[in-house]
Design a protein around this motif. Structure first.
Motif, short mmCIF file in Angstrom:
data_model
loop_
_atom_site.label_atom_id
_atom_site.label_comp_id
_atom_site.label_asym_id
_atom_site.label_seq_id
_atom_site.Cartn_x
_atom_site.Cartn_y
_atom_site.Cartn_z
N ASP A 1 0.88 -1.16 0.00
CA ASP A 1 0.00 0.00 0.00
C ASP A 1 0.93 1.22 0.00
O ASP A 1 1.76 1.36 0.92
CB ASP A 1 -0.87 -0.02 1.26
CG ASP A 1 -1.66 1.27 1.39
OD1 ASP A 1 -2.61 1.45 0.64
OD2 ASP A 1 -1.28 2.12 2.23
N PRO A 2 0.85 2.07 -1.01
CA PRO A 2 1.87 3.12 -1.15
C PRO A 2 1.96 4.06 0.06
O PRO A 2 3.07 4.40 0.50
CB PRO A 2 1.46 3.87 -2.42
CG PRO A 2 0.10 3.39 -2.80
CD PRO A 2 -0.11 2.08 -2.12
N GLN A 3 0.80 4.44 0.60
CA GLN A 3 0.83 5.36 1.76
C GLN A 3 1.55 4.69 2.94
O GLN A 3 2.33 5.31 3.64
CB GLN A 3 -0.61 5.71 2.22
CG GLN A 3 -1.55 6.10 1.12
CD GLN A 3 -1.35 7.55 0.67
OE1 GLN A 3 -0.59 8.29 1.31
NE2 GLN A 3 -2.00 7.94 -0.40
N THR B 1 5.24 -1.32 -11.07
CA THR B 1 3.89 -0.87 -10.69
C THR B 1 3.91 -0.26 -9.28
O THR B 1 3.23 0.73 -9.01
CB THR B 1 2.90 -2.05 -10.74
OG1 THR B 1 2.86 -2.54 -12.07
CG2 THR B 1 1.50 -1.66 -10.30
N MET B 2 4.70 -0.83 -8.40
CA MET B 2 4.78 -0.28 -7.04
C MET B 2 5.41 1.11 -7.07
O MET B 2 4.95 2.02 -6.38
CB MET B 2 5.59 -1.22 -6.14
CG MET B 2 4.89 -2.54 -5.89
SD MET B 2 5.93 -3.61 -4.87
CE MET B 2 4.81 -4.97 -4.57
N ASP C 1 -0.17 1.95 -15.10
CA ASP C 1 -0.08 1.37 -13.77
C ASP C 1 0.61 0.00 -13.78
O ASP C 1 1.55 -0.25 -13.04
CB ASP C 1 -1.50 1.26 -13.19
CG ASP C 1 -1.51 0.70 -11.78
OD1 ASP C 1 -0.69 1.15 -10.96
OD2 ASP C 1 -2.34 -0.19 -11.50
N GLN D 1 5.39 3.18 -9.57
CA GLN D 1 4.41 4.06 -10.20
C GLN D 1 3.42 4.56 -9.14
O GLN D 1 3.12 5.75 -9.05
CB GLN D 1 3.70 3.25 -11.30
CG GLN D 1 2.51 3.93 -11.95
CD GLN D 1 2.92 5.13 -12.80
OE1 GLN D 1 4.08 5.25 -13.21
NE2 GLN D 1 1.98 6.02 -13.04
N ARG D 2 2.94 3.63 -8.30
CA ARG D 2 1.96 4.01 -7.27
C ARG D 2 2.61 4.83 -6.16
O ARG D 2 1.98 5.71 -5.59
CB ARG D 2 1.28 2.75 -6.72
CG ARG D 2 0.45 2.06 -7.80
CD ARG D 2 -0.28 0.86 -7.24
NE ARG D 2 -0.92 0.11 -8.32
CZ ARG D 2 -1.62 -1.00 -8.14
NH1 ARG D 2 -1.78 -1.49 -6.92
NH2 ARG D 2 -2.15 -1.63 -9.16
N GLN E 1 2.88 8.30 -7.54
CA GLN E 1 1.57 8.96 -7.54
C GLN E 1 1.18 9.41 -6.13
O GLN E 1 0.71 10.52 -5.94
CB GLN E 1 0.52 7.96 -8.01
CG GLN E 1 -0.20 8.41 -9.26
CD GLN E 1 -0.96 7.25 -9.86
OE1 GLN E 1 -1.21 6.23 -9.20
NE2 GLN E 1 -1.31 7.40 -11.11
N ALA E 2 1.39 8.52 -5.17
CA ALA E 2 1.01 8.84 -3.79
C ALA E 2 1.85 10.01 -3.27
O ALA E 2 1.36 10.85 -2.52
CB ALA E 2 1.21 7.61 -2.90
#
Ligand code: MLC
Length: 513
Positions: free
Chosen positions: A234-236, A255-256, A443, A258-259, A262-263
């Protein structure tokens, strides 16, 4: 030579050094050795010994780790399985490998039991429940004496892991990975990435693939570092945990990243990253845009490396951040040699594109009971990677990957072979033929799509096709979209031209449903 022995024995003396922190529970190296001995006591009492196959179909957690290490310490072979696999996929792995023991939880077993009917009995050990057909791990732990000495009855060439990988022909093959493969490769990575006992690895990957299992888990234990184990990515949570736990290393698939990127944009207070010394990316190509954006946002330069289940870790960018290059996977690791060859298997000229072939002490032993497939995978002792690349003569032979010789979609760091999905779609009697293909996705890197042609007069919706895939395939293999077409685009030789299928660059007029 035994992997568990290499990872644990000399560290347990360090006493209370934390090996794993999970849900705020700390397990020291000594504690991990004790748990491994207790697990080995249970497995030994069930008759598990040298060469047996033990399937681990488990959620992420301490039980996974202690049982994994115990299986290896007994000389048995771990078969790590993705809990997202559908029952029929799992049944195939169990019976193809002639698994001697399946270790799972009650929920998975309940899902699976009907698919096992009609096959020879596989004993089942449940980590959390009791049922008439399962042995209870918890009860056996109470009843069984801890193994006083772990036997470690293995040699370098003995199997440690049997990892099922999908194949171009549809059926999965078990890649046989030895204790020697794993130990040599880990030692090379230890040196290349400057692992030390001061490291704190944030582990957000699945444990059932070599990225999360071998590179991350084994890598950190070999160093004597501490793992902070998260149940899922979970990115956060990753940004918060890096700061809270003063993590030094993070590993992920593109992908991780990328997220995470973004986060980052949405965080009102950016986390403190001064403890972090290494972000590693692998399992799929990292885009140059993401490499640059992540550096601009965080000040950290991702280290991209190249690996695959059959060959372990093959190449890595240099440790010096200044020498990491976007779009390149770096240089071969110690113990690995690579060649770039043309279609006839001859070395290409320096700088030219060809297929990457691999040799070295990290190379797997072959596919389980598939002599023919094993022979096809090698040529003169070199493994045919199926990846296309070139080496830059102006930069010390730096390796760049540019594509794939075989049909393969890498979605979120997971390999999907179109044939396997096509075979499933074509089991519907309404389906005349299906073509499964990948398309770029911000993503996932690549997403899986399908085009389906129905038999004359048949009625079936794209939603029916998707539901059918979901029943028979792990979710990540299922197409994100199915399009019905009157015919598949073919060239003069009759070969399907997947580049002309929907959502591609150009769709010939008249082919849309
Ligand atoms: C999840 N979904 C995916 C997907 N992962 N779809 C396509 N491709 C994927 N990889 C879908 C689910 O089916 C679900 O769909 C929805 O996304 C949400 O599911 P989730 O479980 O919440 O997913 P999420 O946590 O977001 O997972 C994304 C991810 C995960 C990137 C964190 O895929 C992941 O952990 N990937 C890493 C895989 C890995 O370890 N590879 C290493 C292989 S070893 P729906 O429709 O049901 O909602 C290797 C060698 C090497 O390659 O060199 O490393």
């Amino acid at each position: 030579m035994n992997l568990t022995q290499t990872l644990l024995e000399n560290k347990a003396a360090a006493g209370d050094k934390i090996a794993v922190r999970y849900h705020l529970e700390d397990l020291s190296y000594f504690g991990l050795l004790q748990k491994t001995r207790a697990a080995a006591g249970v497995l030994g009492s069930l008759g598990i010994s040298n060469g047996d196959r033990v399937a681990l179909l488990l959620p992420k957690g301490l039980e996974f780790i202690e049982l994994h290490l115990a299986v290896l310490a007994l000389g048995a072979v771990v078969l790590p399985l993705n809990p997202g696999y559908r029952p029929e996929e799992i049944a195939y792995f169990l019976f193809d490998s002639e698994t001697n023991l399946l270790i799972t939880d009650q929920e998975k077993y309940d899902e699976l039991k009907n698919a096992l009917i009609g096959f020879p009995d596989v004993p089942v050990l449940s980590i959390d429940g009791e049922c008439p057909n399962c042995l209870s791990y918890r009860r056996l732990l109470q009843q069984t004496a801890t193994a006083a000495d772990l036997p470690y009855p293995t040699r370098e060439e003995d199997l440690a892991l049997l990892c099922y990988t999908s194949g171009t022909t549809g059926r999965s093959k078990g890649a046989m990975i030895t204790h020697g493969n794993l130990i040599h490769n880990l030692q090379a990575l230890h040196q290349a990435w400057h692992w030390s006992e001061k490291d704190v690895l944030l582990h957000a990957l699945p444990l059932f693939h070599i990225h999360g299992l071998v590179v991350a888990l084994h890598g950190c234990l070999l160093a004597g570092g501490t793992l902070i184990l998260l149940d899922r990515f979970d990115p956060q949570e990753v940004w918060k945990t890096i700061e809270r736990e003063s993590c030094t290393v993070f590993m992920g698939v593109p992908t991780m990243y990328q997220r995470l990127s973004q986060a980052w944009g949405g965080l009102s207070r950016k986390p403190e990253l001064k403890s972090l010394r290494l972000f590693v990316s692998g399992s799929a190509p990292l885009s140059e845009v993401l490499f640059q954006r992540f550096r601009e946002q965080t000040g950290h330069t991702i280290l991209e490396r190249y690996g695959m289940t059959e060959a372990g870790m093959i190449a890595s960018n240099p440790f010096d951040p200044e020498r990491r290059k976007a779009g390149s996977v770096g240089y071969p690791l110690a113990g690995v040699q690579i060649r770039i060859v043309d279609a006839a298997g001859r070395d290409v000229r320096s700088g030219e594109v060809g297929e990457v072939r691999i040799r070295g002490n990290t190379l797997f032993k072959g596919y389980w009971r598939q002599a023919e497939k094993t022979a096809e995978a090698f040529r003169d002792g070199w493994f045919k990677s199926g990846d296309l690349g070139y080496r830059d003569p102006g930069d010390g032979g730096r390796l760049f990957l540019v594509g794939r010789a075989k049909e393969l979609i890498i979605s979120g760091g997971l390999n999907v072979y179109p044939k396997e999905v096509e075979n499933v779609l074509e089991t519907r009697e309404e389906v005349l033929e299906a073509a499964v293909y990948g398309r770029p996705d911000e993503d996932l890197g690549e997403k899986v799509l399908a085009a389906v042609v129905l038999r004359p007069g048949a009625v079936l919706t794209p939603e029916d096709c998707l539901a059918h895939c979901r029943r028979h395939l792990a979710p990540y293999k299922c197409p994100k979209k199915v399009t019905l077409l009157p015919a598949l685009p073919r060239n003069a030789m009759g070969k399907i031209q997947k580049q002309h299928l929907p959502d591609g660059p150009s769709l010939p007029a008249g082919l849309n449903a």
